[in-house]
Design an enzyme around this catalytic site. Structure first.
Site, PDB file in Angstrom:
ATOM      1  N   LYS A  14       0.831  -1.214   0.000  1.00  0.00           N
ATOM      2  CA  LYS A  14       0.000   0.000   0.000  1.00  0.00           C
ATOM      3  C   LYS A  14       0.864   1.262   0.000  1.00  0.00           C
ATOM      4  O   LYS A  14       0.587   2.194  -0.736  1.00  0.00           O
ATOM      5  CB  LYS A  14      -0.925   0.023   1.231  1.00  0.00           C
ATOM      6  CG  LYS A  14      -1.854  -1.184   1.316  1.00  0.00           C
ATOM      7  CD  LYS A  14      -2.802  -1.095   2.504  1.00  0.00           C
ATOM      8  CE  LYS A  14      -2.130  -1.147   3.853  1.00  0.00           C
ATOM      9  NZ  LYS A  14      -1.556  -2.454   4.226  1.00  0.00           N
ATOM     10  N   ARG A  89      -9.527   0.751   9.106  1.00  0.00           N
ATOM     11  CA  ARG A  89      -9.123  -0.616   9.429  1.00  0.00           C
ATOM     12  C   ARG A  89     -10.177  -1.347  10.243  1.00  0.00           C
ATOM     13  O   ARG A  89     -10.008  -2.515  10.562  1.00  0.00           O
ATOM     14  CB  ARG A  89      -7.857  -0.548  10.267  1.00  0.00           C
ATOM     15  CG  ARG A  89      -6.613  -1.098   9.600  1.00  0.00           C
ATOM     16  CD  ARG A  89      -5.470  -0.795  10.545  1.00  0.00           C
ATOM     17  NE  ARG A  89      -4.294  -1.550  10.293  1.00  0.00           N
ATOM     18  CZ  ARG A  89      -3.239  -1.096   9.608  1.00  0.00           C
ATOM     19  NH1 ARG A  89      -3.271   0.078   9.032  1.00  0.00           N
ATOM     20  NH2 ARG A  89      -2.177  -1.833   9.483  1.00  0.00           N
ATOM     21  N   ARG A 128      11.579  -5.722   4.870  1.00  0.00           N
ATOM     22  CA  ARG A 128      11.460  -4.307   5.234  1.00  0.00           C
ATOM     23  C   ARG A 128      12.053  -4.070   6.630  1.00  0.00           C
ATOM     24  O   ARG A 128      12.659  -3.039   6.888  1.00  0.00           O
ATOM     25  CB  ARG A 128       9.980  -3.886   5.204  1.00  0.00           C
ATOM     26  CG  ARG A 128       9.761  -2.400   5.370  1.00  0.00           C
ATOM     27  CD  ARG A 128       8.344  -1.992   5.030  1.00  0.00           C
ATOM     28  NE  ARG A 128       7.383  -2.426   6.023  1.00  0.00           N
ATOM     29  CZ  ARG A 128       6.066  -2.268   5.911  1.00  0.00           C
ATOM     30  NH1 ARG A 128       5.551  -1.735   4.816  1.00  0.00           N
ATOM     31  NH2 ARG A 128       5.251  -2.667   6.858  1.00  0.00           N
ATOM     32  N   ARG A 134      11.615   0.138  11.135  1.00  0.00           N
ATOM     33  CA  ARG A 134      10.344  -0.335  11.702  1.00  0.00           C
ATOM     34  C   ARG A 134      10.522  -1.532  12.613  1.00  0.00           C
ATOM     35  O   ARG A 134      10.792  -2.641  12.153  1.00  0.00           O
ATOM     36  CB  ARG A 134       9.359  -0.635  10.578  1.00  0.00           C
ATOM     37  CG  ARG A 134       8.760   0.631  10.008  1.00  0.00           C
ATOM     38  CD  ARG A 134       7.624   0.362   9.084  1.00  0.00           C
ATOM     39  NE  ARG A 134       6.534  -0.364   9.706  1.00  0.00           N
ATOM     40  CZ  ARG A 134       5.337  -0.441   9.179  1.00  0.00           C
ATOM     41  NH1 ARG A 134       5.067   0.174   8.056  1.00  0.00           N
ATOM     42  NH2 ARG A 134       4.398  -1.142   9.782  1.00  0.00           N
ATOM     43  N   ARG A 146      -0.225  -9.267  13.237  1.00  0.00           N
ATOM     44  CA  ARG A 146      -0.822  -8.198  12.428  1.00  0.00           C
ATOM     45  C   ARG A 146      -1.641  -8.769  11.279  1.00  0.00           C
ATOM     46  O   ARG A 146      -2.716  -8.272  10.953  1.00  0.00           O
ATOM     47  CB  ARG A 146       0.274  -7.271  11.896  1.00  0.00           C
ATOM     48  CG  ARG A 146       0.742  -6.276  12.960  1.00  0.00           C
ATOM     49  CD  ARG A 146       2.162  -5.806  12.731  1.00  0.00           C
ATOM     50  NE  ARG A 146       2.363  -5.180  11.455  1.00  0.00           N
ATOM     51  CZ  ARG A 146       3.552  -5.091  10.846  1.00  0.00           C
ATOM     52  NH1 ARG A 146       4.629  -5.619  11.400  1.00  0.00           N
ATOM     53  NH2 ARG A 146       3.655  -4.502   9.690  1.00  0.00           N
TER      54      ARG A 146
HETATM   55  P1  ADP Z   1       1.150  -2.300   8.065  1.00  0.00           P
HETATM   56  O1  ADP Z   1      -0.130  -2.175   7.327  1.00  0.00           O
HETATM   57  O2  ADP Z   1       2.304  -2.697   7.196  1.00  0.00           O
HETATM   58  O3  ADP Z   1       1.046  -3.142   9.294  1.00  0.00           O
HETATM   59  P2  ADP Z   1       0.961   0.510   8.871  1.00  0.00           P
HETATM   60  O4  ADP Z   1       2.106   1.428   8.701  1.00  0.00           O
HETATM   61  O5  ADP Z   1      -0.262   0.751   8.079  1.00  0.00           O
HETATM   62  O6  ADP Z   1       1.586  -0.911   8.602  1.00  0.00           O
HETATM   63  O7  ADP Z   1       0.530   0.455  10.399  1.00  0.00           O
HETATM   64  C1  ADP Z   1       1.444   0.160  11.424  1.00  0.00           C
HETATM   65  C2  ADP Z   1       0.699  -0.017  12.751  1.00  0.00           C
HETATM   66  O8  ADP Z   1       0.039   1.212  13.112  1.00  0.00           O
HETATM   67  C3  ADP Z   1      -0.407  -1.070  12.751  1.00  0.00           C
HETATM   68  O9  ADP Z   1       0.090  -2.368  13.007  1.00  0.00           O
HETATM   69  C4  ADP Z   1      -1.309  -0.538  13.873  1.00  0.00           C
HETATM   70  O10 ADP Z   1      -0.799  -0.858  15.145  1.00  0.00           O
HETATM   71  C5  ADP Z   1      -1.246   0.966  13.733  1.00  0.00           C
HETATM   72  N1  ADP Z   1      -2.298   1.504  12.844  1.00  0.00           N
HETATM   73  C6  ADP Z   1      -2.120   2.063  11.622  1.00  0.00           C
HETATM   74  N2  ADP Z   1      -3.307   2.429  11.106  1.00  0.00           N
HETATM   75  C7  ADP Z   1      -4.260   2.091  12.018  1.00  0.00           C
HETATM   76  C8  ADP Z   1      -5.680   2.184  12.068  1.00  0.00           C
HETATM   77  N3  ADP Z   1      -6.380   2.727  11.063  1.00  0.00           N
HETATM   78  N4  ADP Z   1      -6.332   1.721  13.165  1.00  0.00           N
HETATM   79  C9  ADP Z   1      -5.668   1.190  14.184  1.00  0.00           C
HETATM   80  N5  ADP Z   1      -4.325   1.040  14.211  1.00  0.00           N
HETATM   81  C10 ADP Z   1      -3.618   1.488  13.143  1.00  0.00           C
END
Ligand code: ADP
Length: 191
Positions: A14, A89, A128, A134, A146
């Site tokens: 994404k 999400r 990554r 990260r 996750r």
């Molecule tokens: P990825 O999709 O690769 O896990 P992101 O950068 O989108 O990584 O998100 C990293 C973390 O941030 C998630 O694992 C979560 O803990 C938190 N996070 C991000 N977006 C949301 C959301 N919309 N609602 C709840 N937690 C979120």
């Protein structure tokens, strides 16, 4: 306005595809993950709270990310459109996003969901983890958690957009440019 939700599990690509899409279509990238990581880096109270949850692979509270997105929408009133990456999400987040947009006379045009095999997701995320700062990408258990949360809690968000006729599945395996081509074709059908 072109408002797109880019959807898919962790590691689906994404962030990579968002960067290419914002350039081509002149859109604003709203990544809740990026915003949360910036808050962590700046050691804000919100960032400190989020870090504990993110490092364990959980989802931060809905109110937290809804507040962050609302602020971003208010700060970019002149935007040509937005790519929502990592948000919504949960169904609550999707409902709140619709309300926030409707209050500004806006709506989501399209949700595109990148589909990638489980083994490939784990491989990409571990890679990554080696290349980036990260911490949530370094540990297989956190990665698996996750992906599980995505399957259990996030995938239903697709139903919300399917019901509105806005959902499109996109094959997320292949080269970055191949996948970008598929996304652009799908956007073309909606312009
Ligand atoms: P990825 O999709 O690769 O896990 P992101 O950068 O989108 O990584 O998100 C990293 C973390 O941030 C998630 O694992 C979560 O803990 C938190 N996070 C991000 N977006 C949301 C959301 N919309 N609602 C709840 N937690 C979120």
């Amino acid at each position: 306005m072109l408002n797109i939700v880019l959807f898919g599990p962790p590691g689906a690509g994404k962030g990579t595809q968002s960067e290419k899409l914002i350039k081509k279509y002149n859109l604003n990238h709203l990544s809740t993950g990026d915003i949360l990581r910036a808050s962590i880096k700046n050691q804000t109270p919100l960032g400190l709270e989020a870090k504990i949850i993110i490092d364990k692979g959980g989802l931060v509270p809905d109110e937290m990310v809804i507040g962050l997105i609302s602020k971003e929408l208010d700060e970019h009133k002149d935007a040509k459109g937005f790519i929502f990456d990592g948000f919504p999400r949960t169904t609550i987040q999707a409902e709140e996003l619709d309300k926030m947009l409707a209050s500004k006379g806006l709506h989501i045009n399209l949700m595109m969901a990148l589909e990638v095999k489980h083994e490939e997701l784990v491989k990409r995320l571990l890679n990554r983890g080696i290349q980036s700062a990260r911490t949530d990408d370094r540990n297989v258990e956190v990665i698996e958690k996750r992906i599980k949360i995505y399957n259990n809690d996030t995938m239903v968000v697709a139903e919300f957009y399917k019901a509105q006729g806005k959902f499109r599945a996109i094959q997320g395996m292949g080269t970055i440019d191949e996948i970008f081509g598929r996304l652009c074709e799908t956007i073309k059908e909606h312009q």
